[in-house]
Design a protein around this motif. Sequence first.
Motif, PDB file in Angstrom:
ATOM      1  N   PRO A  73     -34.722  15.766 -26.537  1.00 21.44           N
ATOM      2  CA  PRO A  73     -35.852  16.525 -26.398  1.00 21.44           C
ATOM      3  C   PRO A  73     -37.211  15.725 -26.545  1.00 21.44           C
ATOM      4  CG  PRO A  73     -34.665  17.440 -28.177  1.00 21.44           C
ATOM      5  CD  PRO A  73     -33.908  16.238 -27.551  1.00 21.44           C
ATOM      6  N   LEU A  74     -38.019  15.963 -25.777  1.00 20.60           N
ATOM      7  CA  LEU A  74     -39.498  15.369 -26.129  1.00 20.60           C
ATOM      8  C   LEU A  74     -40.621  16.449 -25.664  1.00 20.60           C
ATOM      9  CD1 LEU A  74     -41.537  13.194 -26.718  1.00 20.60           C
ATOM     10  CD2 LEU A  74     -41.344  12.375 -24.452  1.00 20.60           C
ATOM     11  N   ASN A  75     -40.980  17.023 -26.767  1.00 20.38           N
ATOM     12  CA  ASN A  75     -42.030  18.206 -26.707  1.00 20.38           C
ATOM     13  C   ASN A  75     -43.581  17.493 -26.489  1.00 20.38           C
ATOM     14  OD1 ASN A  75     -43.281  20.756 -26.581  1.00 20.38           O
ATOM     15  ND2 ASN A  75     -42.789  20.952 -28.893  1.00 20.38           N
ATOM     16  N   LYS A  76     -43.880  17.377 -25.597  1.00 18.06           N
ATOM     17  CA  LYS A  76     -45.478  16.906 -25.453  1.00 18.06           C
ATOM     18  C   LYS A  76     -46.194  18.223 -25.174  1.00 18.06           C
ATOM     19  CE  LYS A  76     -46.438  12.993 -25.632  1.00 18.06           C
ATOM     20  NZ  LYS A  76     -46.722  12.383 -26.919  1.00 18.06           N
ATOM     21  N   THR A  77     -45.985  19.499 -25.743  1.00 21.81           N
ATOM     22  CA  THR A  77     -46.884  20.566 -25.208  1.00 21.81           C
ATOM     23  C   THR A  77     -47.648  20.959 -26.609  1.00 21.81           C
ATOM     24  OG1 THR A  77     -45.254  22.251 -26.399  1.00 21.81           O
ATOM     25  CG2 THR A  77     -44.928  21.291 -24.040  1.00 21.81           C
ATOM     26  N   THR A  78     -48.272  21.727 -26.708  1.00 18.68           N
ATOM     27  CA  THR A  78     -49.021  22.439 -27.674  1.00 18.68           C
ATOM     28  C   THR A  78     -48.216  23.505 -28.764  1.00 18.68           C
ATOM     29  OG1 THR A  78     -50.116  24.064 -26.262  1.00 18.68           O
ATOM     30  CG2 THR A  78     -51.348  21.942 -26.961  1.00 18.68           C
ATOM     31  N   ASN A  79     -47.071  23.592 -28.204  1.00 23.32           N
ATOM     32  CA  ASN A  79     -46.225  24.821 -28.777  1.00 23.32           C
ATOM     33  C   ASN A  79     -45.134  24.213 -29.732  1.00 23.32           C
ATOM     34  OD1 ASN A  79     -47.508  26.082 -26.367  1.00 23.32           O
ATOM     35  ND2 ASN A  79     -46.690  28.085 -27.101  1.00 23.32           N
ATOM     36  N   GLU A  80     -44.653  24.948 -30.794  1.00 20.00           N
ATOM     37  CA  GLU A  80     -43.546  24.761 -31.297  1.00 20.00           C
ATOM     38  C   GLU A  80     -42.197  24.960 -30.383  1.00 20.00           C
ATOM     39  OE1 GLU A  80     -41.298  27.065 -34.879  1.00 20.00           O
ATOM     40  OE2 GLU A  80     -42.874  25.553 -35.665  1.00 20.00           O
ATOM     41  N   LEU A  81     -41.203  24.124 -30.234  1.00 16.65           N
ATOM     42  CA  LEU A  81     -40.062  24.145 -29.361  1.00 16.65           C
ATOM     43  C   LEU A  81     -38.800  24.511 -30.362  1.00 16.65           C
ATOM     44  CD1 LEU A  81     -38.675  24.065 -26.489  1.00 16.65           C
ATOM     45  CD2 LEU A  81     -38.628  21.540 -27.065  1.00 16.65           C
ATOM     46  N   TRP A  82     -38.019  25.509 -30.110  1.00 13.94           N
ATOM     47  CA  TRP A  82     -36.619  25.610 -30.672  1.00 13.94           C
ATOM     48  C   TRP A  82     -35.802  25.402 -29.507  1.00 13.94           C
ATOM     49  CZ3 TRP A  82     -37.193  31.181 -32.701  1.00 13.94           C
ATOM     50  CH2 TRP A  82     -38.377  31.246 -33.707  1.00 13.94           C
ATOM     51  N   VAL A  83     -34.785  24.360 -29.886  1.00 14.22           N
ATOM     52  CA  VAL A  83     -33.749  23.944 -28.821  1.00 14.22           C
ATOM     53  C   VAL A  83     -32.255  24.429 -29.428  1.00 14.22           C
ATOM     54  CG1 VAL A  83     -34.821  22.192 -27.649  1.00 14.22           C
ATOM     55  CG2 VAL A  83     -33.486  21.819 -29.653  1.00 14.22           C
ATOM     56  N   PHE A  84     -31.501  25.038 -28.784  1.00 17.57           N
ATOM     57  CA  PHE A  84     -30.243  25.861 -29.043  1.00 17.57           C
ATOM     58  C   PHE A  84     -28.803  25.140 -28.564  1.00 17.57           C
ATOM     59  CE2 PHE A  84     -33.644  28.802 -29.466  1.00 17.57           C
ATOM     60  CZ  PHE A  84     -33.304  29.592 -30.619  1.00 17.57           C
ATOM     61  N   THR A  85     -27.762  25.101 -29.176  1.00 18.62           N
ATOM     62  CA  THR A  85     -26.618  24.420 -28.982  1.00 18.62           C
ATOM     63  C   THR A  85     -25.920  25.130 -27.855  1.00 18.62           C
ATOM     64  OG1 THR A  85     -25.392  25.269 -30.926  1.00 18.62           O
ATOM     65  CG2 THR A  85     -26.510  22.953 -31.214  1.00 18.62           C
ATOM     66  N   GLU A  86     -26.116  26.507 -27.471  1.00 19.33           N
ATOM     67  CA  GLU A  86     -25.373  27.136 -26.750  1.00 19.33           C
ATOM     68  C   GLU A  86     -26.410  27.868 -25.759  1.00 19.33           C
ATOM     69  OE1 GLU A  86     -22.312  27.193 -26.630  1.00 19.33           O
ATOM     70  OE2 GLU A  86     -22.106  26.065 -28.536  1.00 19.33           O
ATOM     71  N   THR A  88     -28.164  30.783 -23.693  1.00 23.48           N
ATOM     72  CA  THR A  88     -28.911  32.178 -24.090  1.00 23.48           C
ATOM     73  C   THR A  88     -29.645  32.020 -25.165  1.00 23.48           C
ATOM     74  OG1 THR A  88     -26.841  33.246 -24.622  1.00 23.48           O
ATOM     75  CG2 THR A  88     -27.520  33.256 -22.480  1.00 23.48           C
ATOM     76  N   CYS A  89     -29.966  30.787 -25.931  1.00 25.45           N
ATOM     77  CA  CYS A  89     -30.579  30.575 -27.360  1.00 25.45           C
ATOM     78  C   CYS A  89     -29.808  31.077 -28.340  1.00 25.45           C
ATOM     79  CB  CYS A  89     -31.977  31.249 -27.163  1.00 25.45           C
ATOM     80  SG  CYS A  89     -33.198  30.394 -26.105  1.00 25.45           S
ATOM     81  N   THR A  90     -28.469  30.775 -28.257  1.00 23.92           N
ATOM     82  CA  THR A  90     -27.639  31.014 -29.323  1.00 23.92           C
ATOM     83  C   THR A  90     -27.050  29.793 -29.855  1.00 23.92           C
ATOM     84  OG1 THR A  90     -25.701  31.224 -27.726  1.00 23.92           O
ATOM     85  CG2 THR A  90     -26.734  33.230 -28.218  1.00 23.92           C
ATOM     86  N   GLY A  91     -26.131  29.777 -30.978  1.00 20.75           N
ATOM     87  CA  GLY A  91     -25.577  28.751 -31.627  1.00 20.75           C
ATOM     88  C   GLY A  91     -26.570  27.967 -32.568  1.00 20.75           C
ATOM     89  N   ASP A  92     -26.448  26.871 -32.964  1.00 27.84           N
ATOM     90  CA  ASP A  92     -27.266  26.115 -33.762  1.00 27.84           C
ATOM     91  C   ASP A  92     -28.824  25.998 -33.484  1.00 27.84           C
ATOM     92  OD1 ASP A  92     -25.299  26.233 -35.826  1.00 27.84           O
ATOM     93  OD2 ASP A  92     -24.660  24.079 -35.297  1.00 27.84           O
ATOM     94  N   LYS A  93     -29.771  26.202 -34.186  1.00 25.81           N
ATOM     95  CA  LYS A  93     -30.954  25.808 -33.539  1.00 25.81           C
ATOM     96  C   LYS A  93     -31.787  24.481 -34.301  1.00 25.81           C
ATOM     97  CE  LYS A  93     -34.220  28.636 -35.451  1.00 25.81           C
ATOM     98  NZ  LYS A  93     -35.229  29.527 -35.865  1.00 25.81           N
ATOM     99  N   PHE A  94     -32.458  23.984 -33.672  1.00 26.79           N
ATOM    100  CA  PHE A  94     -33.173  22.658 -34.005  1.00 26.79           C
ATOM    101  C   PHE A  94     -34.626  22.916 -33.586  1.00 26.79           C
ATOM    102  CE2 PHE A  94     -35.167  18.589 -33.139  1.00 26.79           C
ATOM    103  CZ  PHE A  94     -35.046  17.804 -34.380  1.00 26.79           C
ATOM    104  N   ILE A  95     -35.551  22.751 -34.630  1.00 28.59           N
ATOM    105  CA  ILE A  95     -36.987  23.039 -34.357  1.00 28.59           C
ATOM    106  C   ILE A  95     -37.708  21.774 -34.182  1.00 28.59           C
ATOM    107  CG2 ILE A  95     -39.082  24.037 -35.490  1.00 28.59           C
ATOM    108  CD1 ILE A  95     -37.433  25.878 -36.970  1.00 28.59           C
ATOM    109  N   LEU A  96     -38.570  21.719 -32.986  1.00 26.55           N
ATOM    110  CA  LEU A  96     -39.276  20.581 -32.558  1.00 26.55           C
ATOM    111  C   LEU A  96     -40.859  20.903 -32.599  1.00 26.55           C
ATOM    112  CD1 LEU A  96     -38.321  17.845 -31.838  1.00 26.55           C
ATOM    113  CD2 LEU A  96     -38.496  18.307 -29.575  1.00 26.55           C
ATOM    114  N   ALA A  97     -41.667  20.252 -33.436  1.00 26.12           N
ATOM    115  CA  ALA A  97     -43.068  20.895 -33.643  1.00 26.12           C
ATOM    116  C   ALA A  97     -43.705  20.233 -32.146  1.00 26.12           C
ATOM    117  CB  ALA A  97     -43.590  19.712 -34.699  1.00 26.12           C
TER     118      ALA A  97
END
Length: 118
Positions: A73-86, A88-97
């Motif tokens: 994932p490459l977050n070139k936005t002004t928002n923090e981004l959470w990505v999930f392994t599953e 519907t935003c379930t499973g393990d979460k990784f936070i990308l500033a």
Amino acid sequence: MPRLRTIITAAASALTLLLALPGSASAEVSGHFYYSYTDANGDHQVDLYTNQEGECTDVKEVADGDAKFAFSPLNKTTNELWVFTELTCTGDKFILAADAQGTQANKFASYYFVPPRD
């Protein structure tokens, strides 16, 4: 006459309160979000430039069954981004500033743009 004055005062107060309340901010994320996925035809990169904050979004290619997961994932936005392994935003979460990049090891199936904190 006092009743009319009370009604006018109440209406003016309600209007003042209505105008004082903050309007809803735009829910559209500013910037681009990129990710990669692999299907039967090889590796692909996706550039999403219309994203909504505060909503869980499944990676289309994963939800459709074309790919097992997205990655890098490459977050070139002004928002923090959470990505999930599953999905519907379930499973393990990784936070990308905001304005940050994950690695190929960051495999995910759904994502969520965090609304800005006031």
